[in-house]
Design an enzyme around this catalytic site. Structure first.
Site, short mmCIF file in Angstrom:
data_model
loop_
_atom_site.label_atom_id
_atom_site.label_comp_id
_atom_site.label_asym_id
_atom_site.label_seq_id
_atom_site.Cartn_x
_atom_site.Cartn_y
_atom_site.Cartn_z
N ASN A 84 0.81 -1.23 0.00
CA ASN A 84 0.00 0.00 0.00
C ASN A 84 0.84 1.27 0.00
O ASN A 84 0.34 2.36 -0.26
CB ASN A 84 -0.96 0.01 1.20
CG ASN A 84 -0.24 -0.21 2.52
OD1 ASN A 84 0.66 -1.05 2.60
ND2 ASN A 84 -0.61 0.53 3.54
N ARG A 85 2.14 1.16 0.32
CA ARG A 85 2.98 2.37 0.35
C ARG A 85 4.46 2.00 0.20
O ARG A 85 4.81 0.81 0.23
CB ARG A 85 2.73 3.17 1.63
CG ARG A 85 3.07 2.42 2.92
CD ARG A 85 2.57 3.21 4.13
NE ARG A 85 2.69 2.45 5.36
CZ ARG A 85 3.69 2.57 6.22
NH1 ARG A 85 4.67 3.41 5.97
NH2 ARG A 85 3.70 1.86 7.33
N GLY A 86 5.28 3.02 0.08
CA GLY A 86 6.73 2.84 0.06
C GLY A 86 7.21 1.93 -1.08
O GLY A 86 6.69 1.95 -2.19
N ARG A 98 -3.15 -2.98 5.89
CA ARG A 98 -3.80 -3.10 7.21
C ARG A 98 -4.81 -2.00 7.43
O ARG A 98 -5.82 -2.20 8.08
CB ARG A 98 -2.73 -3.08 8.32
CG ARG A 98 -1.87 -4.33 8.30
CD ARG A 98 -0.90 -4.34 9.45
NE ARG A 98 0.02 -3.19 9.39
CZ ARG A 98 0.98 -2.95 10.27
NH1 ARG A 98 1.13 -3.77 11.30
NH2 ARG A 98 1.77 -1.90 10.14
N VAL A 140 0.68 -9.75 8.57
CA VAL A 140 1.56 -10.91 8.38
C VAL A 140 1.91 -11.62 9.69
O VAL A 140 2.52 -12.69 9.67
CB VAL A 140 2.86 -10.56 7.60
CG1 VAL A 140 2.54 -10.10 6.19
CG2 VAL A 140 3.72 -9.55 8.34
N GLY A 144 7.55 -5.06 6.28
CA GLY A 144 8.63 -5.07 7.26
C GLY A 144 8.55 -3.88 8.20
O GLY A 144 7.94 -2.86 7.88
N TYR A 152 16.64 -6.11 13.45
CA TYR A 152 16.33 -5.94 12.02
C TYR A 152 17.32 -6.73 11.15
O TYR A 152 16.92 -7.46 10.24
CB TYR A 152 16.40 -4.45 11.70
CG TYR A 152 16.03 -4.07 10.30
CD1 TYR A 152 14.69 -4.02 9.89
CD2 TYR A 152 17.01 -3.72 9.36
CE1 TYR A 152 14.35 -3.64 8.60
CE2 TYR A 152 16.67 -3.34 8.07
CZ TYR A 152 15.35 -3.30 7.70
OH TYR A 152 15.01 -2.93 6.41
N LYS A 189 16.61 -9.85 8.57
CA LYS A 189 16.88 -9.73 7.14
C LYS A 189 17.90 -10.76 6.65
O LYS A 189 17.83 -11.23 5.52
CB LYS A 189 17.35 -8.31 6.82
CG LYS A 189 16.26 -7.24 7.04
CD LYS A 189 15.03 -7.50 6.19
CE LYS A 189 14.03 -6.37 6.22
NZ LYS A 189 12.82 -6.66 5.43
N ILE A 231 17.14 3.79 0.28
CA ILE A 231 16.16 4.13 -0.73
C ILE A 231 15.47 5.43 -0.33
O ILE A 231 15.19 5.63 0.86
CB ILE A 231 15.09 3.00 -0.84
CG1 ILE A 231 15.75 1.61 -0.93
CG2 ILE A 231 14.16 3.25 -2.03
CD1 ILE A 231 16.71 1.39 -2.07
N1 NAP Z 1 13.39 2.21 2.94
C1 NAP Z 1 14.60 1.69 2.83
O1 NAP Z 1 15.59 2.43 2.65
C2 NAP Z 1 14.77 0.18 2.88
C3 NAP Z 1 16.06 -0.33 2.71
C4 NAP Z 1 16.25 -1.71 2.72
C5 NAP Z 1 15.18 -2.55 2.91
N2 NAP Z 1 13.92 -2.04 3.10
C6 NAP Z 1 12.82 -3.01 3.28
O2 NAP Z 1 11.86 -2.82 2.27
C7 NAP Z 1 10.56 -3.15 2.76
C8 NAP Z 1 9.62 -1.97 2.55
O3 NAP Z 1 10.19 -0.83 3.20
P1 NAP Z 1 9.58 0.64 3.10
O4 NAP Z 1 10.69 1.59 3.28
O5 NAP Z 1 8.71 0.76 1.91
O6 NAP Z 1 8.73 0.65 4.46
P2 NAP Z 1 7.39 1.39 4.87
O7 NAP Z 1 7.13 2.58 4.00
O8 NAP Z 1 7.50 1.57 6.34
O9 NAP Z 1 6.27 0.28 4.55
C9 NAP Z 1 6.22 -0.93 5.24
C10 NAP Z 1 5.08 -1.74 4.71
O10 NAP Z 1 5.01 -2.96 5.48
C11 NAP Z 1 3.70 -3.10 5.97
N3 NAP Z 1 3.66 -3.84 7.22
C12 NAP Z 1 4.37 -3.60 8.35
N4 NAP Z 1 4.01 -4.47 9.31
C13 NAP Z 1 3.06 -5.28 8.78
C14 NAP Z 1 2.29 -6.36 9.26
N5 NAP Z 1 2.42 -6.83 10.51
N6 NAP Z 1 1.41 -6.96 8.43
C15 NAP Z 1 1.24 -6.49 7.17
N7 NAP Z 1 1.92 -5.47 6.66
C16 NAP Z 1 2.82 -4.86 7.45
C17 NAP Z 1 3.18 -1.68 6.11
O11 NAP Z 1 1.77 -1.71 6.17
P3 NAP Z 1 0.91 -0.55 6.92
O12 NAP Z 1 0.80 0.57 5.93
O13 NAP Z 1 -0.37 -1.22 7.21
O14 NAP Z 1 1.70 -0.16 8.15
C18 NAP Z 1 3.74 -1.04 4.86
O15 NAP Z 1 2.92 -1.34 3.75
C19 NAP Z 1 10.73 -3.51 4.24
O16 NAP Z 1 10.80 -4.92 4.37
C20 NAP Z 1 12.06 -2.85 4.58
O17 NAP Z 1 12.69 -3.53 5.64
C21 NAP Z 1 13.70 -0.69 3.09
#
Ligand code: NAP
Length: 244
Positions: free
Chosen positions: A21-23, A44, A59, A87, A150, A154, A183
């Site tokens: 839904n985002r990010g 969610r 999840v 995550g 974390y 991972k 990112i």
């Molecule tokens: N951003 C970075 O620089 C970066 C770098 C490396 C890896 N990552 C990884 O990439 C992935 C996405 O990151 P992002 O930056 O896009 O994060 P984000 O914007 O915080 O989005 C996280 C997503 O995970 C969902 N989520 C969290 N807990 C959940 C649960 N219990 N059940 C279902 N959905 C859940 C959130 O849903 P809700 O909207 O409902 O909260 C949201 O859609 C993550 O696994 C993160 O660890 C990110």
């Protein structure tokens, strides 16, 4: 295989992205939808972006995952591409990290991936094909102070993808890890300028990535072109973690 057949195998598939839904998850879901796949996302709360099928699921809750898969199967058919993206992080230094901080991050990031992969695998085995992509992080193998929970979640994804490859690799199913670096998201934008400068100085590419740069790699690793890649860790980090 004929070219035409390849095209068919790569479009119109049933794709599910957790946390789409985002990010980064939204960028992944959008990339698959643009290529003609039928894309569902778990969410969610809040709104479901246009053009995607939203299924409510947490999840950490197996029953909600089962219900979400059932809905996707009814609307789009069995899930052929699963992206375990949902995550969280709960960063703090070791001495301040509670057991709950550790367990909650593991439960969402790693056990959450296990739950969705297990549910998806039934359909993939029946289909005799499937693509599992786990969204990890450079931190998983690089390490990072304040991120013991974390990083553990991972790096655990690597053993998961490799074991899955050994279990189901002969059934047309691949499982790979994509490990993004920094990112450009709301999270990185909020970092103090000084912190951003420090991070940038350690990234050979000299910049953070855009979400679609991660999304396109994931779309490719889930394509027919990448059918012989499995159990791999694919970095999208501008060179930050090279040598892993
Ligand atoms: N951003 C970075 O620089 C970066 C770098 C490396 C890896 N990552 C990884 O990439 C992935 C996405 O990151 P992002 O930056 O896009 O994060 P984000 O914007 O915080 O989005 C996280 C997503 O995970 C969902 N989520 C969290 N807990 C959940 C649960 N219990 N059940 C279902 N959905 C859940 C959130 O849903 P809700 O909207 O409902 O909260 C949201 O859609 C993550 O696994 C993160 O660890 C990110």
């Amino acid at each position: 295989m004929q070219d035409g057949q390849q095209d068919n195998a790569n479009t119109g598939r049933s794709v599910l992205v957790t946390g789409g839904n985002r990010g980064i998850g939204l960028a992944i879901a959008t990339a698959f939808a643009e290529a003609g796949d039928k894309v569902a996302i778990t969410y969610r709360s809040g709104e479901v972006p246009e053009g995607l099928l939203g299924v409510k699921a947490d999840v950490t809750d197996s029953a909600s995952i089962d219900a979400a898969f059932t809905e996707v199967e009814q609307q789009h058919g069995p899930v052929e591409v699963l992206v375990a993206n949902a995550g969280i992080n709960r960063d703090t230094l070791l001495l301040r990290m509670s057991e709950d901080d550790f367990a909650d991050v593991l439960d969402t990031n790693l056990t959450g991936a296990f739950r969705v992969i297990k549910r998806a695998s039934k359909g993939m085995i029946r289909l005799k094909r499937g693509r599992v992509v786990l969204v990890s992080s450079v931190v998983g193998l690089y390490g990072s102070p304040g991120q013991i929970n974390y990083a553990a979640s991972k790096s655990g994804m690597v053993g998961m993808a490799r074991s899955l490859t050994r279990e189901l690799g002969s059934r047309g199913i691949t499982a790979n890890v994509v490990a993004p670096g920094f990112i450009n998201t709301e999270m990185t934008a909020e970092l103090p300028e000084e912190t951003q400068k420090n991070y940038l100085s350690s990234i050979p590419a000299g910049r953070f990535a855009e979400t679609d740069e991660v999304a396109k790699v994931i779309r490719w690793v889930a394509s027919d072109e990448a059918a012989y890649i499995s159990g791999a860790v694919i970095p999208v980090d501008g060179g930050l973690g090279m040598g892993h």
